[in-house]
Design a protein around this motif. Structure first.
Motif, short mmCIF file in Angstrom:
data_model
loop_
_atom_site.label_atom_id
_atom_site.label_comp_id
_atom_site.label_asym_id
_atom_site.label_seq_id
_atom_site.Cartn_x
_atom_site.Cartn_y
_atom_site.Cartn_z
N PHE A 73 -32.76 -12.95 -8.46
CA PHE A 73 -32.67 -12.14 -7.51
C PHE A 73 -32.92 -10.88 -7.29
O PHE A 73 -33.83 -10.83 -6.46
CB PHE A 73 -31.73 -12.94 -6.50
CG PHE A 73 -31.87 -14.51 -6.21
CD1 PHE A 73 -33.32 -15.20 -5.37
CD2 PHE A 73 -31.61 -15.62 -6.79
CE1 PHE A 73 -33.88 -16.53 -5.34
CE2 PHE A 73 -31.22 -17.13 -6.38
CZ PHE A 73 -32.57 -17.44 -5.72
N ASP B 32 -33.33 -22.23 -4.12
CA ASP B 32 -33.22 -20.42 -3.61
C ASP B 32 -31.91 -20.70 -2.89
O ASP B 32 -31.01 -19.84 -3.30
CB ASP B 32 -34.40 -20.07 -3.27
CG ASP B 32 -34.94 -20.40 -4.16
OD1 ASP B 32 -35.23 -21.40 -5.20
OD2 ASP B 32 -35.90 -19.50 -4.68
N ALA C 94 -40.86 -19.43 -2.96
CA ALA C 94 -39.93 -20.74 -3.99
C ALA C 94 -41.10 -21.72 -5.18
O ALA C 94 -40.75 -22.15 -6.11
CB ALA C 94 -38.75 -21.57 -3.73
N LEU D 194 -34.35 -21.75 -11.14
CA LEU D 194 -32.81 -22.23 -11.88
C LEU D 194 -32.28 -22.90 -11.58
O LEU D 194 -31.01 -23.34 -11.03
CB LEU D 194 -32.67 -21.58 -9.77
CG LEU D 194 -33.46 -20.20 -8.92
CD1 LEU D 194 -32.72 -20.42 -7.15
CD2 LEU D 194 -32.55 -19.14 -9.63
N LEU E 197 -36.94 -17.51 2.49
CA LEU E 197 -37.34 -18.18 2.28
C LEU E 197 -38.31 -19.25 2.85
O LEU E 197 -38.14 -19.76 3.70
CB LEU E 197 -36.30 -19.05 1.36
CG LEU E 197 -35.02 -18.51 0.38
CD1 LEU E 197 -35.80 -18.14 -1.53
CD2 LEU E 197 -34.41 -17.10 0.85
N ALA F 88 -38.01 -21.80 -7.24
CA ALA F 88 -36.89 -22.61 -7.61
C ALA F 88 -36.50 -23.30 -9.42
O ALA F 88 -35.78 -23.77 -9.54
CB ALA F 88 -36.83 -23.76 -5.98
#
Length: 290
Positions: free
Chosen positions: A233, A257, A185, A216, A246, A213
Motif C-alpha cells: 500500500f 484490501d 483491487a 494480499l 477502494l 487483492a
C-alpha cells in the motif's frame, strides 16, 4: 492502531464451536461465466450446494445476492436498504447479544470480507476466518454435511455507521484531489486496460492506483503478513493521512484490501459499491488506460 480481532484463525475458531454466543456463517458465492454478448458480466450463484457437501459444524449459510443485496439494481451485490438487511440478518439469528460473529467462504475470502464490511457499516464488528473453509478442510478439522439448520430468528437492530459506501458521483468528484487516493483491487492487467474487461470499457478510474487483492493473499488462501501488505500500500501511495476509496469489479474483492487496511489501522476508508460494473458501462464517466 491495528485491529487483529477482525481476523480469526482456524485454531481459534475450533475452540469456539458450540459456544451459544457464536454465530458462524458460510458466505460463499460463485461467479459463473455467461455467454458472449450477455448484459451481465457473470452469473451469481449461491454456494448452497458446496455448503451441503461440507461445512464447519454449526454454520449457517448466507446468500449474498439472494438475500443481502439490492436485487433491483443493475449491478450484482449492491447494498440494499438497512431495513432489508436487518430483516435478513434477523432471520439468520444475528442480534446485538451475539458476541462472536465469524464469517468464512470457500475458494476465496472475498465473500466473507464483503459481509464483514457490510456488517461493520451496520455497527457489527465480525471476524473473518483466515484461509476460510479451504484451510479448515486442509487441516483435517471436523466437517458437517447437509442443508443449514440455521439459528433461531431474532430481531436485529443495526447501528449504521456513515461513510462506508460511496457512489460514482463521489468518486468522480475526488479525481485529482490530493487528499484522496483511489485504489483499484483488480489485477494489474485490468488496471492497465491491457485485457478486455467483462464489465465494459477496459481501464480504470483516472488517477487510481493498483493494489490487487490477489497480492494480499498467500497460496494457501490465508492473508499475507501485515508488514508485507503495508509495504504494498505504501509503495502505491496509500498513506494514513489520505482518504482512501477502494473499488474493483463488483465491490467484492476490494473488501480484502479494506480488511487489510483496517487491520493496519487505516480509518479513512470507503468502498465504491458499484465499482467497474457501473463505471466501465457509463460513457459519461472518464476512464484511463496505459
Amino acid at each position: 492502531m491495528s485491529q487483529p480481532s477482525a481476523v480469526i484463525s482456524t485454531r481459534q475458531l475450533a475452540t469456539l464451536l458450540g459456544d451459544p454466543n457464536l454465530r458462524l456463517y458460510d458466505c460463499t458465492t460463485y461467479n459463473e461465466p455467461v455467454p458472449p454478448g450477455s448484459d451481465v458480466p457473470y452469473r451469481a450463484v449461491p454456494g448452497d450446494k458446496t455448503f451441503a457437501a461440507g461445512h464447519i459444524p454449526g454454520a449457517d449459510f448466507l446468500d449474498l445476492q439472494g438475500e443481502f443485496s439490492d436485487t433491483s439494481a443493475q449491478q450484482f451485490f449492491m447494498m440494499p436498504e438497512v431495513a432489508r438487511l436487518e430483516a435478513a440478518f434477523g432471520r439468520h439469528g444475528l442480534d446485538a447479544t451475539r458476541t462472536v460473529v465469524v464469517l468464512y467462504s470457500i475458494g476465496t475470502m472475498m465473500w466473507s470480507t464483503r459481509f464483514w464490511w457490510m456488517l461493520r457499516s451496520l455497527g457489527v464488528d465480525a471476524r473473518v476466518l483466515d484461509g476460510g473453509f479451504d484451510k479448515w478442510k486442509e487441516e483435517g478439522r471436523t466437517i458437517e454435511t447437509g442443508a443449514p439448520k440455521g439459528y433461531p430468528a431474532t430481531t436485529f437492530e443495526a447501528t449504521p455507521r456513515a461513510g462506508f459506501f460511496v457512489d460514482k458521483t463521489f468518486v468522480k468528484s475526488r479525481i485529482g484531489d490530493p487528499s484522496t487516493v483511489t485504489v483499484n483491487a483488480l489485477g494489474p492487467q485490468f488496471h492497465k486496460g491491457l485485457e478486455p474487461s467483462r464489465y465494459g470499457r477496459p481501464g480504470r478510474v483516472p488517477g487510481s492506483v493498483n493494489v490487487s487483492a490477489a497480492t494480499l493473499v498467500n497460496a494457501d488462501k490465508t492473508l499475507t503478513r501485515l508488514a508485507d501488505a503495508e509495504a504494498k500500500f505504501t509503495a502505491a501511495g496509500v498513506t494514513r493521512d489520505k482518504n482512501v476509496i477502494l473499488y474493483c469489479g463488483g465491490g467484492i474483492s476490494a473488501t480484502i484490501d479494506l480488511l487489510m487496511l483496517t487491520q493496519l489501522g487505516y480509518d479513512k476508508l470507503t468502498l465504491y459499491d458499484a465499482s467497474m460494473g457501473e463505471w466501465a458501462r457509463d460513457a459519461s464517466l472518464p476512464i484511463e488506460t496505459d
